[in-house]
Write a protein that holds these residues in place. Structure first.
Motif, PDB file in Angstrom:
ATOM      1  N   VAL A   4     -58.971 -25.501 -38.183  1.00  0.00           N
ATOM      2  CA  VAL A   4     -57.787 -24.921 -37.541  1.00  0.00           C
ATOM      3  C   VAL A   4     -57.564 -23.550 -38.172  1.00  0.00           C
ATOM      4  O   VAL A   4     -57.281 -23.455 -39.369  1.00  0.00           O
ATOM      5  CB  VAL A   4     -56.541 -25.806 -37.721  1.00  0.00           C
ATOM      6  N   VAL A   5     -57.724 -22.496 -37.389  1.00  0.00           N
ATOM      7  CA  VAL A   5     -57.671 -21.138 -37.933  1.00  0.00           C
ATOM      8  C   VAL A   5     -56.832 -20.242 -37.031  1.00  0.00           C
ATOM      9  O   VAL A   5     -56.533 -20.584 -35.888  1.00  0.00           O
ATOM     10  CB  VAL A   5     -59.091 -20.542 -38.080  1.00  0.00           C
ATOM     11  N   GLY A   6     -56.476 -19.087 -37.557  1.00  0.00           N
ATOM     12  CA  GLY A   6     -55.689 -18.142 -36.773  1.00  0.00           C
ATOM     13  C   GLY A   6     -55.288 -16.929 -37.580  1.00  0.00           C
ATOM     14  O   GLY A   6     -55.694 -16.762 -38.739  1.00  0.00           O
ATOM     15  N   THR A   7     -54.469 -16.105 -36.994  1.00  0.00           N
ATOM     16  CA  THR A   7     -54.076 -14.841 -37.590  1.00  0.00           C
ATOM     17  C   THR A   7     -53.234 -15.016 -38.846  1.00  0.00           C
ATOM     18  O   THR A   7     -52.505 -16.004 -38.994  1.00  0.00           O
ATOM     19  CB  THR A   7     -53.300 -13.991 -36.568  1.00  0.00           C
ATOM     20  N   ARG A   8     -53.322 -14.033 -39.734  1.00  0.00           N
ATOM     21  CA  ARG A   8     -52.450 -14.010 -40.905  1.00  0.00           C
ATOM     22  C   ARG A   8     -51.012 -13.683 -40.509  1.00  0.00           C
ATOM     23  O   ARG A   8     -50.079 -14.102 -41.169  1.00  0.00           O
ATOM     24  CB  ARG A   8     -52.960 -12.974 -41.920  1.00  0.00           C
ATOM     25  N   ARG A   9     -50.852 -12.913 -39.435  1.00  0.00           N
ATOM     26  CA  ARG A   9     -49.518 -12.509 -38.988  1.00  0.00           C
ATOM     27  C   ARG A   9     -49.036 -13.445 -37.881  1.00  0.00           C
ATOM     28  O   ARG A   9     -48.819 -13.045 -36.743  1.00  0.00           O
ATOM     29  CB  ARG A   9     -49.543 -11.059 -38.513  1.00  0.00           C
ATOM     30  N   ALA A  10     -48.883 -14.681 -38.243  1.00  0.00           N
ATOM     31  CA  ALA A  10     -48.545 -15.707 -37.258  1.00  0.00           C
ATOM     32  C   ALA A  10     -47.106 -15.559 -36.776  1.00  0.00           C
ATOM     33  O   ALA A  10     -46.215 -15.196 -37.538  1.00  0.00           O
ATOM     34  CB  ALA A  10     -48.745 -17.087 -37.869  1.00  0.00           C
ATOM     35  N   SER A  11     -46.901 -15.856 -35.514  1.00  0.00           N
ATOM     36  CA  SER A  11     -45.546 -15.854 -34.949  1.00  0.00           C
ATOM     37  C   SER A  11     -44.919 -17.223 -35.172  1.00  0.00           C
ATOM     38  O   SER A  11     -45.579 -18.181 -35.580  1.00  0.00           O
ATOM     39  CB  SER A  11     -45.613 -15.560 -33.452  1.00  0.00           C
ATOM     40  N   ALA A  12     -43.626 -17.316 -34.862  1.00  0.00           N
ATOM     41  CA  ALA A  12     -42.951 -18.607 -34.959  1.00  0.00           C
ATOM     42  C   ALA A  12     -43.610 -19.610 -34.018  1.00  0.00           C
ATOM     43  O   ALA A  12     -43.771 -20.784 -34.350  1.00  0.00           O
ATOM     44  CB  ALA A  12     -41.472 -18.439 -34.623  1.00  0.00           C
ATOM     45  N   TYR A  13     -43.997 -19.145 -32.825  1.00  0.00           N
ATOM     46  CA  TYR A  13     -44.686 -20.002 -31.857  1.00  0.00           C
ATOM     47  C   TYR A  13     -46.002 -20.517 -32.442  1.00  0.00           C
ATOM     48  O   TYR A  13     -46.321 -21.710 -32.333  1.00  0.00           O
ATOM     49  CB  TYR A  13     -44.946 -19.216 -30.574  1.00  0.00           C
TER      50      TYR A  13
END
Length: 382
Positions: free
Chosen positions: A132-141
């Motif tokens: 499970v991966v994603g951006t460092r600048r994650a949004s609340a969503y």
């Protein structure tokens, strides 16, 4: 044929080979597949190494020349032995590619790490794993989606693998921990240097419920080129990769590309067309490279794990226990009493480093005390 037994001698052998110029993980894997871990190979002629299809005459002579130089070989062997001395100091272990507990899926990739440094434990038998991966600048969503999906997948028996970066990665580890599941953090640096969590707010819990792993030696320098190497491990040891939020470029899409190369599944959470954080995930879905994920069952069905029970996740706000805030958290909440505040302004008001502040803000989001808004603004959850 791969020798089923591993030990310190095999580890020193593989670490020594790693010191030879021109010998990366793929060629070391080819050597081990052909000959096993035989210490005599450290004194072999160029003709022996020529038996490896991935090694030509020029490289074979370079390898034999390096290992045939007693001074160079001894320095490499001494460096390898010092790594074993560091293991005890950091309460870590080292497993080799011929060790039975080496992750089975990772062993199948083109360039598996010859050795893995581990703090914590690898489960035996090995559970099915999902990245499970994603951006460092994650949004609340993004954080909310990660919390729900990773938490439900962990509760269903999947091991959550990520890179312990700020944002989505950390949210995935946290969700697995809250769900009582296993989680693995693959580091770009050595396992004794968790640069994204210097105060130990998360990684000790990961060690308790899984492991920190890395192919990097103790004392090695953290360089940009090591992050893509780390990403191939994340993709390589899992059945599939779930990208929650990503722009058109970034480490998450690199992990997804490794998953595709390794013939693993790729999943993506769709997002609004107005957010940069959704451009990469939406593009993966649009081009047919990823399956859109709207709920946990989408992942389990694609991985043929739909027989696993999907638990009903309790809301973080339910329960009779009162939420307890630390002194630092209370001070931070006071800064938000007049309305949303930008991250930079919060840093100035509190005198905190951005990295420390992000950890505190993330903890408060988990407690449902604050929400993150567009543009790195944070406000109280009224």
């Amino acid at each position: 044929m791969i020798d089923p037994h591993a030990g310190k001698d095999a580890g020193i052998f593989l670490l020594t080979l790693s010191c030879v110029p021109g010998l990366g993980p793929a060629r070391i894997h080819a050597i081990v597949t052909r000959f096993g871990c035989q210490p005599d190979l450290l004194r072999a002629s160029a003709d022996v190494f020529l038996e490896i299809p991935a090694i030509g005459r020029s490289l074979a002579e370079e390898i034999a020349g390096f290992l045939g130089n007693e001074n160079k070989r001894r320095k490499a062997e001494d460096a390898a032995r010092r790594q074993y001395e560091e293991l005890e100091r950091h309460q870590a272990n080292l497993i080799t590619i011929i060790d039975p507990c080496y992750p089975a899926l990772l062993r199948e990739i083109y360039d598996p790490p010859p050795v893995l440094f581990i703090r914590g434990s690898l489960s035996e038998p090995e559970p099915p794993s999902i990245a499970v991966v994603g951006t460092r600048r994650a949004s609340a969503y993004g954080k909310q989606a990660t919390g729900q999906l990773a938490g439900e997948l962990a509760s269903s028996g999947l091991q959550i693998v990520s890179g312990l970066a700020y944002g989505i990665d950390t949210a995935a580890h946290e969700a697995a921990i809250r769900a009582g599941g296993r989680t693995i953090a693959v580091l770009a640096g050595s396992v004794n240097h968790v640069y994204t969590d210097p105060k130990g707010k998360i990684w000790p819990k990961i060690v308790e419920q899984g492991a920190l792993i890395s192919e990097e030696w103790f004392g090695s320098e953290l360089l940009p080129g090591k992050f893509p190497k780390r990403n191939r491990i994340i993709a390589g040891m899992t059945l599939g990769t779930l990208v929650v939020e990503s722009d058109l470029k970034g480490g998450s899409l690199i992990t997804a590309s490794y998953a595709l190369e390794q013939n693993r599944e790729v999943f993506a959470v769709p997002g609004t067309i107005y957010s940069h954080n959704s451009r990469g995930t939406n593009r993966l879905i649009q081009t047919g490279q990823a399956k859109a994920v709207l709920e946990t069952g989408d992942v389990l069905e694609e991985l043929n794990l739909s027989a696993l029970k999907i638990p009903v996740m309790a809301s973080a706000q339910t329960g009779t226990g009162a939420i307890v805030f630390s002194e630092e958290e209370r001070r931070l909440l006071k800064c938000l009493e007049e309305g949303p505040v930008h991250l930079d302004a919060l840093a100035l008001q509190t005198g905190s480093e951005i990295s420390d502040l992000l950890v505190l803000l993330f903890e408060l989001e988990l407690k449902k005390a604050i929400v993150q808004m567009p543009g790195q603004f944070f406000g109280k959850n009224i």
